[in-house]
Design a protein around this motif. Structure first.
Motif, PDB file in Angstrom:
ATOM      1  N   THR A  57       0.806  -1.220   0.000  1.00 29.37           N
ATOM      2  CA  THR A  57       0.000   0.000   0.000  1.00 29.37           C
ATOM      3  C   THR A  57       0.838   1.270   0.000  1.00 29.37           C
ATOM      4  OG1 THR A  57      -0.156  -0.093   2.407  1.00 29.37           O
ATOM      5  CG2 THR A  57      -1.928  -1.150   1.142  1.00 29.37           C
ATOM      6  N   ASN A  58       2.153   1.115  -0.022  1.00 30.11           N
ATOM      7  CA  ASN A  58       3.081   2.254  -0.034  1.00 30.11           C
ATOM      8  C   ASN A  58       2.820   3.198   1.135  1.00 30.11           C
ATOM      9  OD1 ASN A  58       5.213   3.793  -0.857  1.00 30.11           O
ATOM     10  ND2 ASN A  58       4.368   4.323  -2.837  1.00 30.11           N
ATOM     11  N   ASN A  59       2.593   2.599   2.321  1.00 32.94           N
ATOM     12  CA  ASN A  59       2.356   3.403   3.525  1.00 32.94           C
ATOM     13  C   ASN A  59       3.568   3.437   4.454  1.00 32.94           C
ATOM     14  OD1 ASN A  59       2.389   0.879   4.671  1.00 32.94           O
ATOM     15  ND2 ASN A  59       0.345   1.006   5.569  1.00 32.94           N
ATOM     16  N   GLY A  60       4.692   2.881   4.004  1.00 30.04           N
ATOM     17  CA  GLY A  60       5.913   2.918   4.792  1.00 30.04           C
ATOM     18  C   GLY A  60       6.174   1.670   5.622  1.00 30.04           C
ATOM     19  N   SER A  61       5.247   0.731   5.625  1.00 27.14           N
ATOM     20  CA  SER A  61       5.414  -0.499   6.403  1.00 27.14           C
ATOM     21  C   SER A  61       5.509  -1.691   5.453  1.00 27.14           C
ATOM     22  CB  SER A  61       4.237  -0.694   7.356  1.00 27.14           C
ATOM     23  OG  SER A  61       4.378  -1.902   8.062  1.00 27.14           O
ATOM     24  N   LYS A  62       6.565  -2.482   5.596  1.00 29.01           N
ATOM     25  CA  LYS A  62       6.711  -3.661   4.739  1.00 29.01           C
ATOM     26  C   LYS A  62       5.630  -4.676   5.088  1.00 29.01           C
ATOM     27  CE  LYS A  62      10.727  -1.595   4.555  1.00 29.01           C
ATOM     28  NZ  LYS A  62      10.758  -0.344   5.284  1.00 29.01           N
ATOM     29  N   ASP A  63       5.028  -5.291   4.055  1.00 33.55           N
ATOM     30  CA  ASP A  63       3.919  -6.207   4.250  1.00 33.55           C
ATOM     31  C   ASP A  63       4.255  -7.663   3.951  1.00 33.55           C
ATOM     32  OD1 ASP A  63       2.016  -4.076   4.777  1.00 33.55           O
ATOM     33  OD2 ASP A  63       2.170  -3.621   2.648  1.00 33.55           O
ATOM     34  N   HIS A  64       5.274  -7.905   3.146  1.00 31.06           N
ATOM     35  CA  HIS A  64       5.524  -9.270   2.691  1.00 31.06           C
ATOM     36  C   HIS A  64       7.004  -9.447   2.360  1.00 31.06           C
ATOM     37  CE1 HIS A  64       3.954 -13.086   1.397  1.00 31.06           C
ATOM     38  NE2 HIS A  64       4.482 -12.973   0.196  1.00 31.06           N
ATOM     39  N   THR A  65       7.487 -10.677   2.533  1.00 31.08           N
ATOM     40  CA  THR A  65       8.871 -11.018   2.222  1.00 31.08           C
ATOM     41  C   THR A  65       8.886 -12.191   1.250  1.00 31.08           C
ATOM     42  OG1 THR A  65       9.624 -10.265   4.394  1.00 31.08           O
ATOM     43  CG2 THR A  65      11.075 -11.769   3.202  1.00 31.08           C
ATOM     44  N   MET A  66       9.749 -12.105   0.237  1.00 31.93           N
ATOM     45  CA  MET A  66       9.893 -13.160  -0.762  1.00 31.93           C
ATOM     46  C   MET A  66      11.380 -13.443  -0.983  1.00 31.93           C
ATOM     47  SD  MET A  66       7.086 -11.547  -3.372  1.00 31.93           S
ATOM     48  CE  MET A  66       7.543  -9.860  -2.971  1.00 31.93           C
ATOM     49  N   ILE A  67      11.674 -14.648  -1.443  1.00 34.95           N
ATOM     50  CA  ILE A  67      13.047 -15.055  -1.717  1.00 34.95           C
ATOM     51  C   ILE A  67      13.212 -15.250  -3.220  1.00 34.95           C
ATOM     52  CG2 ILE A  67      14.832 -16.793  -1.264  1.00 34.95           C
ATOM     53  CD1 ILE A  67      13.904 -15.342   1.275  1.00 34.95           C
ATOM     54  N   VAL A  68      14.322 -14.738  -3.763  1.00 36.15           N
ATOM     55  CA  VAL A  68      14.628 -14.965  -5.172  1.00 36.15           C
ATOM     56  C   VAL A  68      15.116 -16.409  -5.301  1.00 36.15           C
ATOM     57  CG1 VAL A  68      16.042 -14.291  -7.153  1.00 36.15           C
ATOM     58  CG2 VAL A  68      15.247 -12.553  -5.535  1.00 36.15           C
ATOM     59  N   THR A  69      14.408 -17.206  -6.098  1.00 33.93           N
ATOM     60  CA  THR A  69      14.767 -18.615  -6.252  1.00 33.93           C
ATOM     61  C   THR A  69      15.186 -18.978  -7.665  1.00 33.93           C
ATOM     62  OG1 THR A  69      12.398 -19.080  -6.432  1.00 33.93           O
ATOM     63  CG2 THR A  69      13.442 -19.482  -4.298  1.00 33.93           C
ATOM     64  N   LYS A  70      15.110 -18.011  -8.580  1.00 29.99           N
ATOM     65  CA  LYS A  70      15.539 -18.257  -9.959  1.00 29.99           C
ATOM     66  C   LYS A  70      15.816 -16.910 -10.599  1.00 29.99           C
ATOM     67  CE  LYS A  70      13.841 -20.285 -14.276  1.00 29.99           C
ATOM     68  NZ  LYS A  70      12.686 -20.947 -14.910  1.00 29.99           N
ATOM     69  N   LYS A  71      16.823 -16.884 -11.479  1.00 30.39           N
ATOM     70  CA  LYS A  71      17.125 -15.648 -12.212  1.00 30.39           C
ATOM     71  C   LYS A  71      17.536 -16.016 -13.627  1.00 30.39           C
ATOM     72  CE  LYS A  71      19.794 -11.450 -12.305  1.00 30.39           C
ATOM     73  NZ  LYS A  71      19.900 -10.265 -11.534  1.00 30.39           N
ATOM     74  N   THR A  72      16.987 -15.265 -14.582  1.00 30.55           N
ATOM     75  CA  THR A  72      17.411 -15.391 -15.975  1.00 30.55           C
ATOM     76  C   THR A  72      18.043 -14.068 -16.383  1.00 30.55           C
ATOM     77  OG1 THR A  72      15.316 -14.601 -16.892  1.00 30.55           O
ATOM     78  CG2 THR A  72      15.493 -16.982 -16.455  1.00 30.55           C
ATOM     79  N   SER A  73      18.427 -13.941 -17.625  1.00 33.68           N
ATOM     80  CA  SER A  73      19.052 -12.691 -18.066  1.00 33.68           C
ATOM     81  C   SER A  73      18.088 -11.512 -18.019  1.00 33.68           C
ATOM     82  CB  SER A  73      19.606 -12.849 -19.485  1.00 33.68           C
ATOM     83  OG  SER A  73      18.558 -13.173 -20.378  1.00 33.68           O
ATOM     84  N   SER A  74      16.778 -11.787 -18.024  1.00 38.48           N
ATOM     85  CA  SER A  74      15.820 -10.678 -18.061  1.00 38.48           C
ATOM     86  C   SER A  74      14.806 -10.664 -16.924  1.00 38.48           C
ATOM     87  CB  SER A  74      15.056 -10.715 -19.388  1.00 38.48           C
ATOM     88  OG  SER A  74      14.364 -11.948 -19.506  1.00 38.48           O
ATOM     89  N   GLU A  75      14.855 -11.644 -16.024  1.00 34.88           N
ATOM     90  CA  GLU A  75      13.798 -11.734 -15.014  1.00 34.88           C
ATOM     91  C   GLU A  75      14.290 -12.411 -13.742  1.00 34.88           C
ATOM     92  OE1 GLU A  75      11.159 -10.591 -13.448  1.00 34.88           O
ATOM     93  OE2 GLU A  75       9.947 -10.774 -15.255  1.00 34.88           O
ATOM     94  N   ILE A  76      13.674 -12.000 -12.606  1.00 31.11           N
ATOM     95  CA  ILE A  76      13.863 -12.744 -11.356  1.00 31.11           C
ATOM     96  C   ILE A  76      12.546 -13.435 -11.026  1.00 31.11           C
ATOM     97  CG2 ILE A  76      15.688 -11.251 -10.453  1.00 31.11           C
ATOM     98  CD1 ILE A  76      13.554 -10.082  -8.519  1.00 31.11           C
ATOM     99  N   TYR A  77      12.662 -14.548 -10.322  1.00 34.89           N
ATOM    100  CA  TYR A  77      11.497 -15.332  -9.927  1.00 34.89           C
ATOM    101  C   TYR A  77      11.518 -15.483  -8.413  1.00 34.89           C
ATOM    102  CZ  TYR A  77      11.128 -16.242 -14.864  1.00 34.89           C
ATOM    103  OH  TYR A  77      10.998 -16.076 -16.219  1.00 34.89           O
ATOM    104  N   LEU A  78      10.341 -15.371  -7.812  1.00 34.05           N
ATOM    105  CA  LEU A  78      10.242 -15.305  -6.359  1.00 34.05           C
ATOM    106  C   LEU A  78       9.405 -16.457  -5.806  1.00 34.05           C
ATOM    107  CD1 LEU A  78       9.625 -11.608  -6.790  1.00 34.05           C
ATOM    108  CD2 LEU A  78      11.508 -12.451  -5.386  1.00 34.05           C
ATOM    109  N   THR A  79       9.805 -16.897  -4.618  1.00 32.89           N
ATOM    110  CA  THR A  79       9.075 -17.931  -3.906  1.00 32.89           C
ATOM    111  C   THR A  79       8.661 -17.357  -2.568  1.00 32.89           C
ATOM    112  OG1 THR A  79      10.225 -19.707  -5.042  1.00 32.89           O
ATOM    113  CG2 THR A  79       9.325 -20.236  -2.880  1.00 32.89           C
TER     114      THR A  79
END
Length: 111
Positions: A57-79
């Motif tokens: 909501t862009n209110n200054g408080s982090k709401d969720h955490t994700m881990i990068v589990t895959k990366k290609t030359s153009s994209e990251i993928y999150l779990t």
């Protein structure tokens, strides 16, 4: 025993375990107190094993955490734990939450 906390994020009711209610505390520990992460300018600069947090909501408080589990030359993928999601592209998440603020954590290899 698992304790469930109900949280309202932008009108969406989420039921979460206590471990995930502490998202802002993880940020403060990792970046401010222990200085084990560096905040990058873009999530696309992250590598596998690094952490992306989001303020939906862009209110200054982090709401969720994700881990990068895959990366290609153009994209990251999150779990992440919501609906047991594995390797969802950052592009699809960012389209779903256009007003979100992304907080990409580069994890330091030495402290």
């Amino acid at each position: 025993m698992v304790f469930i906390v109900t949280q309202n994020i932008g009108g969406i009711i989420l039921n979460q375990t206590w471990s995930w209610v502490g998202v802002p505390y993880w940020h403060d520990f990792a970046n401010k107190h222990s200085k084990r992460t560096i905040i990058l300018s873009s999530p696309r600069n992250l590598w596998e094993g690094e952490v992306l947090q989001v303020d939906f909501t862009n209110n200054g408080s982090k709401d969720h955490t994700m881990i990068v589990t895959k990366k290609t030359s153009s994209e990251i993928y999150l779990t992440y734990h919501t609906n047991d999601t594995l390797n969802r592209s950052f592009a699809s998440i960012s389209v779903a939450y256009p007003k979100a603020k992304w907080v990409p954590h580069l994890v330091k290899t030495t402290f």
